[in-house]
Design a protein around this motif. Structure first.
Motif, PDB file in Angstrom:
ATOM      1  N   THR A 104     -10.649   1.347  -2.512  1.00 18.91           N
ATOM      2  CA  THR A 104      -9.863   2.378  -3.197  1.00 18.91           C
ATOM      3  C   THR A 104     -10.221   3.785  -2.756  1.00 18.91           C
ATOM      4  N   ASP A 106     -10.611   6.757  -0.453  1.00 20.41           N
ATOM      5  CA  ASP A 106      -9.803   6.920   0.753  1.00 20.41           C
ATOM      6  C   ASP A 106     -10.247   8.024   1.708  1.00 20.41           C
ATOM      7  N   SER A 130      -7.081  -3.726   3.336  1.00 20.67           N
ATOM      8  CA  SER A 130      -7.716  -3.269   2.104  1.00 20.67           C
ATOM      9  C   SER A 130      -7.617  -4.337   1.033  1.00 20.67           C
ATOM     10  N   HIS A 132      -7.286  -3.428  -1.969  1.00 23.13           N
ATOM     11  CA  HIS A 132      -6.453  -2.762  -2.970  1.00 23.13           C
ATOM     12  C   HIS A 132      -5.215  -2.195  -2.284  1.00 23.13           C
ATOM     13  N   THR A 133      -4.238  -1.774  -3.074  1.00 22.69           N
ATOM     14  CA  THR A 133      -2.966  -1.310  -2.491  1.00 22.69           C
ATOM     15  C   THR A 133      -2.743   0.189  -2.640  1.00 22.69           C
ATOM     16  N   ASN A 134      -3.692   0.921  -3.218  1.00 22.29           N
ATOM     17  CA  ASN A 134      -3.426   2.335  -3.524  1.00 22.29           C
ATOM     18  C   ASN A 134      -3.273   3.208  -2.270  1.00 22.29           C
ATOM     19  N   THR A 135      -3.798   2.756  -1.119  1.00 19.51           N
ATOM     20  CA  THR A 135      -3.700   3.566   0.100  1.00 19.51           C
ATOM     21  C   THR A 135      -2.576   3.108   1.020  1.00 19.51           C
ATOM     22  N   GLU A 137       0.762   3.344   1.105  1.00 22.73           N
ATOM     23  CA  GLU A 137       1.784   4.315   1.499  1.00 22.73           C
ATOM     24  C   GLU A 137       1.214   5.360   2.445  1.00 22.73           C
ATOM     25  N   ASP A 138      -0.003   5.846   2.162  1.00 23.34           N
ATOM     26  CA  ASP A 138      -0.623   6.840   3.036  1.00 23.34           C
ATOM     27  C   ASP A 138      -0.869   6.265   4.430  1.00 23.34           C
ATOM     28  N   HIS A 148      -2.763  -6.082   2.718  1.00 21.43           N
ATOM     29  CA  HIS A 148      -3.506  -6.212   1.463  1.00 21.43           C
ATOM     30  C   HIS A 148      -4.098  -7.610   1.383  1.00 21.43           C
TER      31      HIS A 148
END
Length: 291
Positions: A104, A106, A130, A132-135, A137-138, A148
């Motif tokens: 998470t 980044d 990763s 996690h998926t929070n990055t 889009e970036d 993921h």
């Protein structure tokens, strides 16, 4: 498709290490001279001139390198075998393929992607993985594929198998950009390429969750970061680069974390660059870094 770096066309990098002995430098230079190669840079080091270990990095230019590379390799092998040396020869115009594993947090991940986009990292980035998926889009905004692979609970077998499937044959080395999972010895062995990690401390004294909070509570005067190769022994691999910044009692835990993130980015980017440029030679649990 293999990408090439135009400014390094017809340039190769030779890394040699083994027992120091008389005539070694001359023998290497003779092979390059016979093959009409022009030495662009040469760095060498011996830890003891009387029977110690010898390390050398040579970058040379040879017109039409691709065509004559097999001949140069054959002559180097014949010569260096007589000296008992270990060596590698790489085409500098072909950037190494670097995959990134992240969680998470980044700052290291995005810094590497930004430096790559600016042409500061001599690599290609085939993927980011990763848990996690929070990055996502970036990462995709940089034109890099994002995968993921969840990793929950004590059994990481399924996750590691999927990561190995994604990486197999597609990368030359892997960077852990604050990937908060411990890699198993079986995974490291099966992967078969170098793995570079960034540790949030100059010396790993503050482990586990909340390292900067723990550092604040101890009243530290220096914070820093360490980048090292990954081995089965957690955070004990050969160190590539380290750096520190001075802090004072007025810095809060949040200040320490912010300033620590800056050091982590710089240390990791330098380690990655040096590795990709074939400047790092592993020697036991140490490294020789030609800068």
């Amino acid at each position: 498709m293999t990408l090439h770096t135009p400014e390094l066309r017809d340039h190769a990098c030779l890394i040699v290490h083994g027992p120091d002995q008389i005539g070694l430098v001359a023998a290497i230079s003779a092979v390059l001279t016979v093959n009409k190669a022009n030495i662009v840079s040469l760095d060498q080091y011996t830890d003891d001139p009387d029977g110690g270990a010898f390390f050398q990095r040579v970058v040379f230019h040879r017109e039409g390198l691709t065509a004559v590379m097999p001949d140069i390799e054959a002559e180097l092998d014949e010569t260096l075998r007589t000296y008992g040396m270990t060596w590698t020869l790489t085409d500098q115009s072909v950037p190494e393929r670097m995959a990134i594993l992240a969680s998470t947090t980044d700052h290291c991940l995005l810094d590497l992607l930004w430096r790559h986009r600016r042409g500061e990292l001599p690599v290609t980035i085939p993927m980011v993985i990763s848990n996690h998926t929070n990055t996502a889009e970036d990462v995709r905004s940089f034109g890099v594929p994002f995968h993921h692979v969840p990793s929950q609970g004590p059994d990481k077998t399924e996750a590691e198998a999927e990561i190995l499937r994604l990486l197999a044959g597609n990368v030359d080395f892997v960077v852990l950009a604050r990937y908060m999972q411990i890699l198993s010895e079986g995974f490291i062995d099966a992967l078969g390429v170098p793995v570079i990690n960034i540790h949030h401390s100059f010396l790993p004294a503050f482990i586990g969750a909340g390292p900067y909070k723990a550092a604040k509570e101890r009243g530290v005067k220096l914070i820093g970061a360490t980048s090292h190769y990954v081995t089965p022994e957690l955070d004990e691999g050969p160190i590539i680069e380290q750096d520190v910044v001075r802090v004072t009692h007025v810095d809060t835990a949040a200040d320490l974390q912010r300033r620590g993130a800056d050091v982590e980015r710089d240390v990791l980017s330098r380690a990655v660059t040096w590795h990709a440029q074939n400047r790092v030679v592993r020697h036991g649990n140490q490294t020789i870094v030609f800068q």
